[in-house]
Design an enzyme around this catalytic site. Sequence first.
Site, PDB file in Angstrom:
ATOM      1  N   LEU A 192     145.900 -74.223  85.359  1.00  0.00           N
ATOM      2  CA  LEU A 192     146.481 -74.570  84.067  1.00  0.00           C
ATOM      3  C   LEU A 192     145.882 -73.750  82.928  1.00  0.00           C
ATOM      4  O   LEU A 192     144.664 -73.752  82.722  1.00  0.00           O
ATOM      5  CB  LEU A 192     146.277 -76.064  83.796  1.00  0.00           C
ATOM      6  CG  LEU A 192     146.807 -76.588  82.459  1.00  0.00           C
ATOM      7  CD1 LEU A 192     148.324 -76.444  82.386  1.00  0.00           C
ATOM      8  CD2 LEU A 192     146.380 -78.039  82.242  1.00  0.00           C
ATOM      9  N   ASP A 193     146.758 -73.049  82.187  1.00  0.00           N
ATOM     10  CA  ASP A 193     146.389 -72.295  80.993  1.00  0.00           C
ATOM     11  C   ASP A 193     145.286 -71.272  81.243  1.00  0.00           C
ATOM     12  O   ASP A 193     144.480 -70.968  80.363  1.00  0.00           O
ATOM     13  CB  ASP A 193     145.959 -73.251  79.860  1.00  0.00           C
ATOM     14  CG  ASP A 193     147.117 -74.117  79.374  1.00  0.00           C
ATOM     15  OD1 ASP A 193     148.261 -73.685  79.506  1.00  0.00           O
ATOM     16  OD2 ASP A 193     146.845 -75.229  78.879  1.00  0.00           O
ATOM     17  N   GLN A 194     145.243 -70.714  82.452  1.00  0.00           N
ATOM     18  CA  GLN A 194     144.228 -69.708  82.769  1.00  0.00           C
ATOM     19  C   GLN A 194     144.837 -68.401  83.262  1.00  0.00           C
ATOM     20  O   GLN A 194     144.131 -67.535  83.764  1.00  0.00           O
ATOM     21  CB  GLN A 194     143.260 -70.263  83.831  1.00  0.00           C
ATOM     22  CG  GLN A 194     142.427 -71.432  83.342  1.00  0.00           C
ATOM     23  CD  GLN A 194     141.425 -71.911  84.387  1.00  0.00           C
ATOM     24  OE1 GLN A 194     140.766 -71.120  85.036  1.00  0.00           O
ATOM     25  NE2 GLN A 194     141.323 -73.221  84.543  1.00  0.00           N
TER      26      GLN A 194
END
Length: 280
Positions: free
Chosen positions: A222-224
């Site tokens: 997530l969001d990486q």
Amino acid sequence: MKKTVVGITVVGKDREGIVATFTNFAFSKGGNIEKVNQNVIKGLFGMYLEVSFSKTVDVKKFDVEIQSLAKKEKMDVSTHHETNSEKNIAVLVTKEPLCLQTILASQKFLKGKISVIIGTEKTLEPLAKKAKIPFVTIDDKDQQKAEEKIIIVCKKYDIDLISLARYMRILSPNFVWRYPNRIINIHPSLLPAFPGALAYAQAYERGTKIIGVTAHYVTENLDQGPIIFQDSFKVNPDDTLDKIKTNGQKLEADTLLKAIKMHLENKLEVRWRKVHIKSK
């Protein structure tokens, strides 16, 4: 002669021999493996192969043969090749309109076609109707079932790029692995700061003096994913949270559009988890 590059994604139950099976298939067809990436999470196997051909290759025949192999191996396989100059785009939305409105307003400047808009609810359907673009509502609360339907829609429209225009769901590895470096998200913070939901509220509570947004490719983490673009604005001492959100949402829309344009113009390349802008 310009080489032909085919991207191959393989997703299914993990077991021994799958990597060798598909790499050997590519070699047998005269292909050269340029990239290979594989992951296993809770028994789910995902692999991406990028295969180049220096000689003429019948892409349609290749697709038929690899689907036959996929059926035999009980794996879900898809291929992606830039045979069309105009790429097909799917935009995934929930209810915030500005990102979608901005993309629709710039359609004629995109080297691609917005082929379908997929929403978790019907709030933004009028925007799609006005633009004469198919709108599909997939409101399943079970994300696995929702993703199964989204995959069917994306295959129907032969989607090359997926844009998450404030799509407020977390995509699973089973979905993300099928579109490696072809899903672009916009996040309301300067990642890696304030990942996840309520990023503006987190920044406001911490008294951040500069707030920004990040356009990035989506991965299973997530969001990486690899960062494409970031932009920011200053926060005045008397700015309310609503003011910050308003400023941020405008910047989100502009930054997402910029990332989409660059991707469609084939100006972005991911190397070692970093996005590089190709030189002319």
